[in-house]
Scaffold this motif. Structure first.
Motif, PDB file in Angstrom:
ATOM      1  N   TYR A   1     -37.400 -15.161  46.358  1.00  0.00           N
ATOM      2  CA  TYR A   1     -38.731 -15.805  46.532  1.00  0.00           C
ATOM      3  C   TYR A   1     -39.683 -15.126  47.235  1.00  0.00           C
ATOM      4  N   ARG A   2     -39.252 -14.456  48.443  1.00  0.00           N
ATOM      5  CA  ARG A   2     -40.226 -13.964  49.533  1.00  0.00           C
ATOM      6  C   ARG A   2     -40.695 -12.553  48.910  1.00  0.00           C
ATOM      7  N   ALA A   3     -39.719 -11.880  48.534  1.00  0.00           N
ATOM      8  CA  ALA A   3     -39.803 -10.266  48.130  1.00  0.00           C
ATOM      9  C   ALA A   3     -40.244 -10.076  46.742  1.00  0.00           C
ATOM     10  N   GLU A   4     -40.229 -11.094  45.983  1.00  0.00           N
ATOM     11  CA  GLU A   4     -40.154 -10.620  44.549  1.00  0.00           C
ATOM     12  C   GLU A   4     -41.310 -11.698  43.721  1.00  0.00           C
ATOM     13  N   SER A   5     -40.878 -12.948  43.732  1.00  0.00           N
ATOM     14  CA  SER A   5     -41.711 -13.943  43.097  1.00  0.00           C
ATOM     15  C   SER A   5     -43.220 -14.145  43.619  1.00  0.00           C
ATOM     16  N   CYS A   6     -43.152 -14.177  44.927  1.00  0.00           N
ATOM     17  CA  CYS A   6     -44.501 -14.317  45.690  1.00  0.00           C
ATOM     18  C   CYS A   6     -45.392 -13.013  45.351  1.00  0.00           C
ATOM     19  N   GLU A   7     -44.581 -11.931  45.557  1.00  0.00           N
ATOM     20  CA  GLU A   7     -45.288 -10.852  45.498  1.00  0.00           C
ATOM     21  C   GLU A   7     -45.596 -10.581  43.905  1.00  0.00           C
TER      22      GLU A   7
ATOM     23  N   LYS B   1     -52.722 -20.086  37.771  1.00  0.00           N
ATOM     24  CA  LYS B   1     -52.118 -19.844  36.518  1.00  0.00           C
ATOM     25  C   LYS B   1     -50.981 -18.666  36.485  1.00  0.00           C
ATOM     26  N   ASN B   2     -51.178 -17.819  37.340  1.00  0.00           N
ATOM     27  CA  ASN B   2     -50.229 -16.754  37.532  1.00  0.00           C
ATOM     28  C   ASN B   2     -48.903 -17.481  38.258  1.00  0.00           C
ATOM     29  N   VAL B   3     -48.982 -18.360  38.771  1.00  0.00           N
ATOM     30  CA  VAL B   3     -47.944 -19.050  39.461  1.00  0.00           C
ATOM     31  C   VAL B   3     -46.969 -19.800  38.366  1.00  0.00           C
TER      32      VAL B   3
ATOM     33  N   ASN C   1     -32.574  -8.250  32.860  1.00  0.00           N
ATOM     34  CA  ASN C   1     -33.511  -7.716  31.600  1.00  0.00           C
ATOM     35  C   ASN C   1     -34.526  -8.633  31.167  1.00  0.00           C
ATOM     36  N   VAL C   2     -34.323  -9.628  31.085  1.00  0.00           N
ATOM     37  CA  VAL C   2     -35.371 -10.533  30.567  1.00  0.00           C
ATOM     38  C   VAL C   2     -36.670 -10.478  31.446  1.00  0.00           C
ATOM     39  N   LEU C   3     -36.381 -10.351  32.990  1.00  0.00           N
ATOM     40  CA  LEU C   3     -37.531 -10.315  33.642  1.00  0.00           C
ATOM     41  C   LEU C   3     -37.877  -8.923  34.300  1.00  0.00           C
ATOM     42  N   LYS C   4     -37.445  -7.919  33.789  1.00  0.00           N
ATOM     43  CA  LYS C   4     -37.389  -6.455  34.223  1.00  0.00           C
ATOM     44  C   LYS C   4     -39.023  -6.109  34.442  1.00  0.00           C
ATOM     45  N   ASP C   5     -39.642  -6.792  33.283  1.00  0.00           N
ATOM     46  CA  ASP C   5     -41.247  -6.377  33.324  1.00  0.00           C
ATOM     47  C   ASP C   5     -42.051  -7.221  34.462  1.00  0.00           C
ATOM     48  N   GLU C   6     -41.405  -8.395  34.752  1.00  0.00           N
ATOM     49  CA  GLU C   6     -42.194  -9.095  35.866  1.00  0.00           C
ATOM     50  C   GLU C   6     -41.617  -8.877  37.365  1.00  0.00           C
TER      51      GLU C   6
ATOM     52  N   GLY D   1     -31.392 -23.894  43.326  1.00  0.00           N
ATOM     53  CA  GLY D   1     -32.591 -22.863  44.211  1.00  0.00           C
ATOM     54  C   GLY D   1     -33.786 -22.455  43.486  1.00  0.00           C
ATOM     55  N   PHE D   2     -33.700 -22.194  42.073  1.00  0.00           N
ATOM     56  CA  PHE D   2     -35.177 -21.959  41.653  1.00  0.00           C
ATOM     57  C   PHE D   2     -36.004 -23.211  41.434  1.00  0.00           C
ATOM     58  N   LYS D   3     -35.357 -24.427  41.542  1.00  0.00           N
ATOM     59  CA  LYS D   3     -36.049 -25.396  41.282  1.00  0.00           C
ATOM     60  C   LYS D   3     -36.901 -25.696  42.857  1.00  0.00           C
ATOM     61  N   SER D   4     -36.043 -25.252  43.746  1.00  0.00           N
ATOM     62  CA  SER D   4     -36.939 -25.157  45.103  1.00  0.00           C
ATOM     63  C   SER D   4     -38.011 -24.253  45.253  1.00  0.00           C
ATOM     64  N   ILE D   5     -37.531 -23.109  44.706  1.00  0.00           N
ATOM     65  CA  ILE D   5     -38.403 -21.932  44.655  1.00  0.00           C
ATOM     66  C   ILE D   5     -39.722 -22.118  43.863  1.00  0.00           C
ATOM     67  N   THR D   6     -39.668 -23.042  42.876  1.00  0.00           N
ATOM     68  CA  THR D   6     -40.931 -23.194  42.031  1.00  0.00           C
ATOM     69  C   THR D   6     -41.769 -24.107  42.662  1.00  0.00           C
ATOM     70  N   GLU D   7     -41.133 -25.101  43.371  1.00  0.00           N
ATOM     71  CA  GLU D   7     -41.991 -26.169  43.980  1.00  0.00           C
ATOM     72  C   GLU D   7     -42.511 -25.240  45.319  1.00  0.00           C
ATOM     73  N   LYS D   8     -41.870 -24.453  45.980  1.00  0.00           N
ATOM     74  CA  LYS D   8     -42.823 -23.695  46.954  1.00  0.00           C
ATOM     75  C   LYS D   8     -43.731 -22.895  46.316  1.00  0.00           C
ATOM     76  N   MET D   9     -43.637 -22.130  45.267  1.00  0.00           N
ATOM     77  CA  MET D   9     -44.654 -21.236  44.756  1.00  0.00           C
ATOM     78  C   MET D   9     -45.920 -22.021  44.340  1.00  0.00           C
ATOM     79  N   SER D  10     -45.791 -23.310  44.235  1.00  0.00           N
ATOM     80  CA  SER D  10     -46.746 -24.141  43.869  1.00  0.00           C
ATOM     81  C   SER D  10     -47.807 -24.312  45.105  1.00  0.00           C
ATOM     82  N   SER D  11     -47.459 -23.979  46.187  1.00  0.00           N
ATOM     83  CA  SER D  11     -48.360 -24.117  47.294  1.00  0.00           C
ATOM     84  C   SER D  11     -48.780 -22.737  47.889  1.00  0.00           C
TER      85      SER D  11
END
Length: 352
Positions: A22-28, A110-112, A146-151, A178-188
């Motif tokens: 979440y911190r190193a990849e999704s947010c970045e 939008k990017n979130v 592989n599905v996420l490699k471009d992102e 875990g990803f459910k929690s991550i997506t909620e955090k990303m919204s903020s």
């Protein structure tokens, strides 16, 4: 170790790695995409950044006049690239965090949403494939990555830490939670955190706009405005020539700062002494060799009102800065003293 303790340890490891993800990849990834989108938006819509190099230089000079900060002017005169970069940073700051903040927030949101959708789709796709093919954890990790490699770059994070978790259903269940929690955090996610991201919009714009020629006129030190960094065999040139005294040059064997523009000098009958006691006629300045022979200075009367205003406005500061005076041959013409700041800025706008 009991089965309960082992399960708790696995759950903790999954939670920890998802937090790192979440911190190193999704947010970045969100902030990187937002930085790129905002830089692209400014290149298209922001007047100072949407034109050529001449346009950028004009806006830098206009900004300097509006602020009337002598130190900024001196930075521009001695190190034009540094002042241009400072201008870009300041304008990006105003655009994103003040003038167009709502637009910037919408781009971030939008990017979130895009990242959330991408991750959710990757989870579904990888899980379906493994279930249909009766695969294992390793297959799922490969497909998901592989599905996420471009992102996102996640394979190393996951493969090095989840490869010994053989219970595929346990892993999927924990990751989905875990990803459910991550997506909620990303919204903020906050726009302010964009300032801390690895890729910043101002850095993108500086790379794009400042990758050009920064060679200075050998007489007045005005910077070449060619868009290309290396543009040989084309000569260096600029429409922003100024009196030599602005750069601290005096008349020969005096402490009188020059008020003559380069464009006037090169049509005069006088001469200059680049490296010896032998004078070189201004009209033949190119025979002096480098760096004079790489410049094209048009012999005309294009004495920009902007610089006349500047000399009058900052006469005392310039004299103190250089330890020389606008006196004698370098006395400021009376007509210059009646040029207003508005007229100075207008002279820039009328150039194009």
């Amino acid at each position: 170790m009991s089965e309960k303790e082992y399960t708790l340890r696995k759950e903790f490891r999954v939670d920890l790695l998802l937090y790192v993800f979440y911190r190193a990849e999704s947010c970045e990834a969100v902030y990187k995409k937002t930085a790129i989108d905002l830089a692209d938006r400014m290149r298209c819509n922001f007047p100072a950044f949407s034109g050529n190099r001449l346009n950028l230089e004009q806006h830098v000079l206009k900004s300097l006049a509006e602020k009337e900060d002598f130190d900024d002017f001196i930075t521009y005169i001695t190190n034009p690239r540094r002042q241009t970069e400072a201008f870009i940073k300041a304008e990006v700051e105003k655009y994103i965090f003040r003038d167009q903040k709502d637009e910037a927030v919408n781009i971030l949101k939008k990017n979130v949403d895009d990242i959330k959708t991408t991750v959710s789709q990757a989870l579904f796709t990888a899980t379906q494939k493994v279930q249909n093919q009766r695969g294992n954890t390793e297959m799922w990790l490969n497909d998901f990555s592989n599905v996420l490699k471009d992102e996102l770059t996640i394979y190393n994070i996951f493969s090095e830490n989840f490869s010994d978790i053989k219970d595929f259903h346990f892993l999927i269940e924990e990751i989905q939670k875990g990803f459910k929690s991550i997506t909620e955090k990303m919204s903020s996610l906050s726009l302010d955190k964009l300032k801390e991201s690895r890729l910043k919009p101002e850095e993108i714009l500086i790379d794009q706009l400042c990758n050009c020629c920064w060679v200075k006129c050998p007489f007045c030190a005005a910077v070449c405005t060619n868009t290309m960094k290396a543009h040989s065999p084309d000569d260096h040139s600029t429409p922003f020539h100024r009196p030599d005294g602005i750069n601290g040059y005096p008349y020969r064997k005096t402490k009188d700062l020059s008020v003559i523009f380069c464009t006037t000098l090169v049509r005069s009958e006088g001469g200059f002494y680049p490296s010896s006691e032998k004078a070189i006629p201004y009209k033949q300045y190119r025979i002096a060799g480098p760096p004079y022979d790489t410049w094209s200075i048009t012999p005309d009367r294009s004495d920009l009102a902007y610089w006349k205003w500047f000399v009058c406005q900052f006469k005392t500061q310039l004299e103190n800065h250089y330890g020389k005076k606008f006196q004698g041959s370098g006395a400021i013409p009376d007509l210059w003293k009646y040029i207003s700041k508005e007229e100075a800025i207008r002279s820039l706008e009328e150039m194009f």
